[in-house]
Design an enzyme around this catalytic site. Sequence first.
Site, PDB file in Angstrom:
ATOM      1  N   ASN A 156       0.858  -1.186   0.000  1.00 23.47           N
ATOM      2  CA  ASN A 156       0.000   0.000   0.000  1.00 23.47           C
ATOM      3  C   ASN A 156       0.892   1.232   0.000  1.00 23.47           C
ATOM      4  OD1 ASN A 156      -2.365   1.627   0.319  1.00 23.47           O
ATOM      5  ND2 ASN A 156      -1.952   1.788   2.517  1.00 23.47           N
ATOM      6  N   ASP A 213      -2.454   0.227   8.263  1.00 28.65           N
ATOM      7  CA  ASP A 213      -1.230   0.995   7.987  1.00 28.65           C
ATOM      8  C   ASP A 213      -0.084   0.573   8.907  1.00 28.65           C
ATOM      9  OD1 ASP A 213      -2.655   2.419   6.052  1.00 28.65           O
ATOM     10  OD2 ASP A 213      -3.328   3.901   7.511  1.00 28.65           O
ATOM     11  N   HIS A 217       0.797   5.052   1.606  1.00 25.64           N
ATOM     12  CA  HIS A 217       0.080   5.842   2.610  1.00 25.64           C
ATOM     13  C   HIS A 217       0.712   7.232   2.687  1.00 25.64           C
ATOM     14  CE1 HIS A 217      -2.362   6.615   6.117  1.00 25.64           C
ATOM     15  NE2 HIS A 217      -1.298   7.101   6.721  1.00 25.64           N
ATOM     16  N   SER A 243       4.720   6.738   2.518  1.00 22.20           N
ATOM     17  CA  SER A 243       5.353   5.456   2.825  1.00 22.20           C
ATOM     18  C   SER A 243       4.732   4.356   1.980  1.00 22.20           C
ATOM     19  CB  SER A 243       5.123   5.082   4.302  1.00 22.20           C
ATOM     20  OG  SER A 243       5.506   6.127   5.167  1.00 22.20           O
TER      21      SER A 243
HETATM   22  C1  GAR Z   1      -3.063   9.128  -2.299  1.00 22.84           C
HETATM   23  O1  GAR Z   1      -2.540  10.292  -1.723  1.00 22.84           O
HETATM   24  C2  GAR Z   1      -2.818   7.939  -1.404  1.00 22.84           C
HETATM   25  O2  GAR Z   1      -1.589   7.973  -0.740  1.00 22.84           O
HETATM   26  C3  GAR Z   1      -3.956   8.067  -0.433  1.00 22.84           C
HETATM   27  O3  GAR Z   1      -5.056   8.500  -1.190  1.00 22.84           O
HETATM   28  C4  GAR Z   1      -4.591   9.197  -2.343  1.00 22.84           C
HETATM   29  C5  GAR Z   1      -5.148   8.504  -3.549  1.00 22.84           C
HETATM   30  O4  GAR Z   1      -4.890   9.243  -4.721  1.00 22.84           O
HETATM   31  N1  GAR Z   1      -4.210   6.818   0.218  1.00 22.84           N
HETATM   32  C6  GAR Z   1      -4.719   6.703   1.436  1.00 22.84           C
HETATM   33  O5  GAR Z   1      -5.035   7.656   2.121  1.00 22.84           O
HETATM   34  C7  GAR Z   1      -4.884   5.276   1.913  1.00 22.84           C
HETATM   35  N2  GAR Z   1      -5.466   5.242   3.195  1.00 22.84           N
HETATM   36  P1  GAR Z   1      -4.934   8.523  -6.148  1.00 22.84           P
HETATM   37  O6  GAR Z   1      -6.289   7.809  -6.257  1.00 22.84           O
HETATM   38  O7  GAR Z   1      -4.834   9.651  -7.137  1.00 22.84           O
HETATM   39  O8  GAR Z   1      -3.797   7.576  -6.230  1.00 22.84           O
END
Ligand code: GAR
Length: 184
Positions: free
Chosen positions: A103, A141, A105, A132
């Site tokens: 994942n 996480d 995060h 991360s």
């Molecule tokens: C990203 O910033 C990712 O790190 C975060 O959501 C966004 C998704 O953007 N993920 C989390 O918060 C996971 N809990 P994306 O759909 O454009 O990749």
Amino acid sequence: TVKLGILISGRGSNMQSLVAGAGSAYEVVVVASDRPSAPGLSWALEHGIATFALSPKDVGKATYEAALDAALRAAGAEYLALAGYMRLLSDEFVARWRERIVNIHPSLLPKYKGLDTHARAIAAGDEAAGCSVHLVTEELDGGEVLGQAEVPILAGDTAESLAARVLAEEHRLYPRVLAEWLNR
Ligand code: GAR
């Protein structure tokens, strides 16, 4: 070359960077979403990638996860990358893919697990934020961190401005760390 499945819930910009970074380490064989309206799904379709979408709200979580698991395996996925996948996977699902789910995060884990990471980092007066890549375990996480990128928090930063700068680093970090980890 590892066959990779990507799980998304929304925009899918990290999915796009993973697709762009595919090569000898991994190839993307399927993109799956718990939100049939996720914009990232249309992008995957337009780019000729197999997709799967089902809403857990429509069928219940157990049925959803069973169908998801079946679709991923049918597509030949061997490893999974969560990319803005905003739903907790059950312990059972994680166990079926143990050590094979990563994942990204948007925080410097172990700081700020969960949501609103950038607002929390700013409110705490931190000098840096970041992202991360980590292994997915039953603990939210909480799995082993495989790689991180740091971004300074600037005077006047809002959660939005900080999120945009961290996101640019996510796009560089994720394909690189995933490929390195798969080649380990
Ligand atoms: C990203 O910033 C990712 O790190 C975060 O959501 C966004 C998704 O953007 N993920 C989390 O918060 C996971 N809990 P994306 O759909 O454009 O990749």
